[in-house]
Design a protein around this motif. Sequence first.
Motif, PDB file in Angstrom:
ATOM      1  N   THR A 139       2.894   9.106 -11.413  1.00  0.00           N
ATOM      2  CA  THR A 139       3.046   9.194  -9.971  1.00  0.00           C
ATOM      3  C   THR A 139       1.671   9.151  -9.330  1.00  0.00           C
ATOM      4  O   THR A 139       0.924  10.111  -9.377  1.00  0.00           O
ATOM      5  N   TRP A 173      10.802  11.725   2.216  1.00  0.00           N
ATOM      6  CA  TRP A 173      11.393  12.547   3.263  1.00  0.00           C
ATOM      7  C   TRP A 173      10.459  13.640   3.765  1.00  0.00           C
ATOM      8  O   TRP A 173      10.704  14.256   4.783  1.00  0.00           O
ATOM      9  N   SER A 174       9.365  13.885   3.045  1.00  0.00           N
ATOM     10  CA  SER A 174       8.438  14.938   3.475  1.00  0.00           C
ATOM     11  C   SER A 174       7.271  14.399   4.278  1.00  0.00           C
ATOM     12  O   SER A 174       6.425  15.174   4.701  1.00  0.00           O
ATOM     13  N   ASP A 175       7.172  13.102   4.434  1.00  0.00           N
ATOM     14  CA  ASP A 175       5.928  12.547   4.911  1.00  0.00           C
ATOM     15  C   ASP A 175       5.963  12.300   6.418  1.00  0.00           C
ATOM     16  O   ASP A 175       6.582  11.333   6.882  1.00  0.00           O
ATOM     17  N   HIS A 200      16.824  10.939  -0.193  1.00  0.00           N
ATOM     18  CA  HIS A 200      16.961  12.383  -0.270  1.00  0.00           C
ATOM     19  C   HIS A 200      18.327  12.782  -0.811  1.00  0.00           C
ATOM     20  O   HIS A 200      18.496  13.816  -1.408  1.00  0.00           O
ATOM     21  N   ASP A 255       2.298   6.397  -0.342  1.00  0.00           N
ATOM     22  CA  ASP A 255       1.873   7.736  -0.744  1.00  0.00           C
ATOM     23  C   ASP A 255       2.794   8.266  -1.823  1.00  0.00           C
ATOM     24  O   ASP A 255       3.873   7.726  -2.064  1.00  0.00           O
ATOM     25  N   ILE A 256       2.336   9.339  -2.466  1.00  0.00           N
ATOM     26  CA  ILE A 256       3.050   9.841  -3.626  1.00  0.00           C
ATOM     27  C   ILE A 256       3.968  11.002  -3.290  1.00  0.00           C
ATOM     28  O   ILE A 256       4.676  11.502  -4.138  1.00  0.00           O
ATOM     29  N   LEU A 257       3.958  11.458  -2.064  1.00  0.00           N
ATOM     30  CA  LEU A 257       4.916  12.486  -1.666  1.00  0.00           C
ATOM     31  C   LEU A 257       6.317  11.906  -1.662  1.00  0.00           C
ATOM     32  O   LEU A 257       6.499  10.704  -1.544  1.00  0.00           O
ATOM     33  N   PRO A 258       7.320  12.785  -1.751  1.00  0.00           N
ATOM     34  CA  PRO A 258       8.663  12.298  -1.442  1.00  0.00           C
ATOM     35  C   PRO A 258       8.671  11.724  -0.021  1.00  0.00           C
ATOM     36  O   PRO A 258       8.059  12.290   0.884  1.00  0.00           O
ATOM     37  N   ALA A 283      19.390  10.836  -9.770  1.00  0.00           N
ATOM     38  CA  ALA A 283      19.758  11.604  -8.586  1.00  0.00           C
ATOM     39  C   ALA A 283      18.694  11.605  -7.514  1.00  0.00           C
ATOM     40  O   ALA A 283      18.989  11.759  -6.350  1.00  0.00           O
ATOM     41  N   THR A 284      17.461  11.443  -7.883  1.00  0.00           N
ATOM     42  CA  THR A 284      16.403  11.691  -6.926  1.00  0.00           C
ATOM     43  C   THR A 284      15.439  10.524  -6.845  1.00  0.00           C
ATOM     44  O   THR A 284      15.237   9.808  -7.815  1.00  0.00           O
ATOM     45  N   GLY A 304      11.956  10.838  -5.613  1.00  0.00           N
ATOM     46  CA  GLY A 304      10.896  11.661  -5.054  1.00  0.00           C
ATOM     47  C   GLY A 304       9.520  11.327  -5.577  1.00  0.00           C
ATOM     48  O   GLY A 304       8.616  12.132  -5.483  1.00  0.00           O
ATOM     49  N   ASP A 305       9.322  10.136  -6.106  1.00  0.00           N
ATOM     50  CA  ASP A 305       8.048   9.804  -6.740  1.00  0.00           C
ATOM     51  C   ASP A 305       7.199   8.850  -5.918  1.00  0.00           C
ATOM     52  O   ASP A 305       6.481   8.037  -6.472  1.00  0.00           O
TER      53      ASP A 305
END
Lengths: 269, 269, 269, 269
Positions: B94, B65-67, B30, B60-63, B38-39, B41-42
Motif C-alpha cells: 500500500t 472514504w476518509s479523504d 465503503h 493517496d493511500i488512505l481509504p 469486502a473492503t 481500503g488500500d
Amino acid sequence: MCRWAAYRGEPLYLEELVSSPAHSLIAQSHCATRATTATNGDGFGIAWYGDHPEPGRYRDILPAWSDCNLKSIARQIRSPLFLAHVRAATGGGTRRDNCHPFTHGRWSFMHNGQVGHFDALRRPMEAMLDDELYSQRQGTTDSELLFLMALQFGLDRDPIGAVGETIAFVERLAGHLGQEVLVRFTAAFSDGETLYAIRYASDWRAPTLYAAPMGPSGGYCLVSEPLDDDHNAWVEIPDGTAVIVSENGVDVRLFSPGEPAEPARTQQV
Amino acid sequence: MCRWAAYRGEPLYLEELVSSPAHSLIAQSHCATRATTATNGDGFGIAWYGDHPEPGRYRDILPAWSDCNLKSIARQIRSPLFLAHVRAATGGGTRRDNCHPFTHGRWSFMHNGQVGHFDALRRPMEAMLDDELYSQRQGTTDSELLFLMALQFGLDRDPIGAVGETIAFVERLAGHLGQEVLVRFTAAFSDGETLYAIRYASDWRAPTLYAAPMGPSGGYCLVSEPLDDDHNAWVEIPDGTAVIVSENGVDVRLFSPGEPAEPARTQQV
Amino acid sequence: MCRWAAYRGEPLYLEELVSSPAHSLIAQSHCATRATTATNGDGFGIAWYGDHPEPGRYRDILPAWSDCNLKSIARQIRSPLFLAHVRAATGGGTRRDNCHPFTHGRWSFMHNGQVGHFDALRRPMEAMLDDELYSQRQGTTDSELLFLMALQFGLDRDPIGAVGETIAFVERLAGHLGQEVLVRFTAAFSDGETLYAIRYASDWRAPTLYAAPMGPSGGYCLVSEPLDDDHNAWVEIPDGTAVIVSENGVDVRLFSPGEPAEPARTQQV
Amino acid sequence: MCRWAAYRGEPLYLEELVSSPAHSLIAQSHCATRATTATNGDGFGIAWYGDHPEPGRYRDILPAWSDCNLKSIARQIRSPLFLAHVRAATGGGTRRDNCHPFTHGRWSFMHNGQVGHFDALRRPMEAMLDDELYSQRQGTTDSELLFLMALQFGLDRDPIGAVGETIAFVERLAGHLGQEVLVRFTAAFSDGETLYAIRYASDWRAPTLYAAPMGPSGGYCLVSEPLDDDHNAWVEIPDGTAVIVSENGVDVRLFSPGEPAEPARTQQV
C-alpha cells in the motif's frame, strides 16, 4: 545529504540517539548546521535488534521531528544494536519503501552518499541480482540496490568484502558505459551481531563518518556527523576505512573496493 | 478486487461519479455489496483531462472514504474525460506508487484483475521494456507493468492492438515458463481524446464491466460494477470485448489478445 | 515561520506561484534563505476559487516539495483567486487539520505569526465562539481559532473590522489574564470575491508582507516573502497595514485592532 | 464499529493478538464477519507497557492490514499488558489524534461505542474539564473526551467509579438538554498495573465484550469479539459489567453508572 547514527553495546534506549532534545538525530535533522543541504524532512527509519534474529523496523515519510510515534517507540525500546536514519531525498520519491534502513533477513543497512549517474546504471545493476533478490526490490533508490547487490556478492560470508565487490562492480560498470565513475558511500550495516561501517568515495569526497564510545560500558556509536559539540569525544574516520564493532571491541581497517579485505589492524578508536 | 469508473462526455464534476453520497465509487468502496472482497481500503486515485495534454492526477493511500482532499477536489474539478479507481491490494504494498491510475505522457490507465503467478513473470516482463520505460517503473504492481508494456507495444499507434499484444505476450510467457496461463484484465485507459476499456480473461472469468449513458448529453460511463441499483440503465459488457468511447459515440468490438483488432462493429450500448 | 502566497487577478495556474522550479513557494520552502526557521517541512495547503462559491482545498502533512499530488494539481488548476501556504509548525501537531488554509463556507484564511502564551489563552478564546463555530473547531492551532473568532465577530459584514476586533479581543484578554500581550499576525483571507491581507503585531515585529503585480493583466500577488530576487518588483507592506485587492484594484489602509476601519486611501502598490 | 483486544499476563509478543495471520485483530479488521460495519479501515493503535510507567504507543491512519511498521513492531515487542484497537470511524475525522488508544501519564484507554447526539453534548462535556485536561484535548472524538472526563472524575483513585461517574454525568446531561439518553460503552483501560474493562449501554445494547485465558500462565485476554472460532474458549461478558484483571486474577462486578462500585464478586471467567 542524509544523517544517520548506529550503536552497538550494552542495551540503550533508542531515544538517547534518536530523539533526545539536545543531541540527537532528530535535533540535528530539524536544525542542520554542518550539512550542505539545509533540511532532512524526507522521512526516517530505525532498525533495532531484539529477541528475534531479524531486526524490527519503523519507517515513515513524515519529517522525523513531527512523528509522535517515533518519539514513543524510541522511548520504550532498548536495544544492544540499532541503526537510525534521517533522509534528505536525493533520488527516489518520498515513500516508505525508499526510507532507510533497508532490511533482509537478519541484515539491516543504511547509507549516506550517491551513485553518480544512477539513472544510467540502475538497469544493469538490477540485472546483476538473482531472481530472489530482484523480487525483493521494493523502491527506486541507489541505496537499496547497493544493499541487494552486497547480499548477492556474499554479505553473509564476508561483509566488508561483499560491499567492496559491490562498489568495485559499480565503478567498473560506470567506466564500461563511459560514465563518470563516482560512488560516494558512507554506510552502516549489521547482521545483528556485529556493526559494520564503511567510508569510501571514488573521488575521496565521501560523506563524513565519526565514532565515539557511548553507553553504560564498552558501547560504540558511529554517526554521519557528531551528535553534540563535544568535538573531543568524536573521532573522524578517514575516507577509505572500514569500521567493525563487535564483542571484541572496535577494528578499523583500510578499505578499498574490490580488494580482499585487509588484515585487521585492531585498534581503539 | 478493485473498483473503477471512467467517463467521457460533456464536462462533469468528478464528484458525480467519485464521491456523491448515494451512488458513487466511494459509497461502493465503503460498503461493497457485489464484490468478493469486502473492503476497498488500500488507496484510490483519479486522473482527469483538463487544459493540458497530460492528465492531472491525485492518488493517496488512505481509504477513499476518509479523504477530505478527494471530496474537495472532486467537487471542484469538472472534466470531459476522467478515470477513478479504488484499490483493494492483491499484490504490491500500500503506497502511492502502487495506486491507479498510472500515467505516462498523455496516457492514463487503470486495471482490475491480475496476472497469475506474477512473482514468476515479473522479471521477464520487466526485461521486455526499453530503457526509457524501464526507468519509469515506480511501483511493484502487475497493473503498472502491463501499462508500461502496452506503451512499449505501441499504445500510441494502436491502443487496442497494443494491449492485445501485451496480454498475448504475458500468456505465452507463462506457457513457456511452465506456469498456469492466467491473465484477468478489466481495464480502462485513455489518451485524453478517446476512452478505451477492455474486458478479457484467459479463463473467461474476467472482472465485470458495465456501461451506461451519463451526463448532460451523449456522455458514457464505464464501470467495474453498476454505481446504482437501476439495473436497466447498465449494460454488462461481455468477456472478450473492447469498448471505445470517442466523439463518434461508442464502439464495441470483439477482443482477443494478439490478434489484429477486429473491424469495428459500431453499435450503441 | 510559515510562508504563504495569495493571488487575485486573471486566472493563473496555481503552479506559477506554488511549484514552479525557480521562484515559488515550494522552492522557497525547501531552501529557505530569509527566514529564521530553516525549514518548512510540516505540511502545506492550497485553497482556490472555481465554479462554486466555496473554495476547493488540498492539504497534506508531507513536506510540500515531496508531494507529487500537489505538483499535478497545481499544474492543472487555474484560478482567479487562490491562497497557498507552507507550514513550519510552531504549535499544534503535524496533521492535516492544523494545515492552512482554513475554510468555512466561502471563506478561506491563512496566517503567519503567533499568539503569545496561547496555551493560557486558548480556552477563553474558544469560549467566545458560539456553538456552531465551536463545533467547527477541528485542530489545535491559534491560527484556526483566530479565523473562527473573526467569523464570530462579523467577517461576512466587515472583514477588516472583524479581524481587528479579534486581535483586540485577544490582546485585551492577555492583559486581563496578566499575560504578555503579543499577537503577531500576517494573514491573507478571502470570500472568493476580494482578497484581504493584514500585517500587524502588538510589538511592531510582524512577519513580513510583500505585494507585486502579477499575471496577465491587473492581477496582484501578496506574499510573506518575495518569491524571487527581483527586489524592485516587490513592495514591502509595513506593519499596521491592511491590503484589499478587489476588482477595483488595490487599497492599502492603516490597520489597528479594535478601531473602526480607516477610510480607504486607494493607491497603487 | 471498532474492534479491540487487551491482554494482561506473562509477557506476550503483541503479534499474537495484533497481527498473526489467522486469529488476530488485523485478520478480523480486514474480513469482518460478525460486525455490522463491514470494514475497519480508519486507523489503528497499540499501547503497551514496558520499562517505563507510561505506555508506549503507535498509531496510524492507514488500514491496519496495510501497515508494515505495525507488523514489525508487533513482532518485536513483548509486553505483560497491552491494548490494541482497530478503528471504524463513526465520528471524528480520520487522523492520528482520533485513533485509540488514548494515553495520559501512565493511563491508556480505548473504546468501542458512542455517545448519542454527541454534537449537542460535546461542548458542555468539554466545559467540565479543568484547564490542564482541557489543554490535553487533541482530537474531536467522543472517546477521547470520555477518557479525559474519567481522568477528571478520579480515574487515578477509583477507576471503575470514575468511569461510572463519567457515564452518569453524560446521561444526566443529555436528559437536561432534552436529548435522547444514549451512551454505549465497551472500553478497556489500564494504569500499567491492572487492566479494566467495562461493558455498559443506556439501552442495554452495548457492543460485545468477551474474555478468555491466554498466554503462558495465568494471562487473560479481553476482546470486543472473539479472535477465533473456538467459541468454547471465549466467555461473553454481559451488559452492565466491569472486569478487573490484576495480579490477583479476574474480578467480574456489576457495573452501573454513578453508583459506588459494587463489592467484588471475585470469580474465574
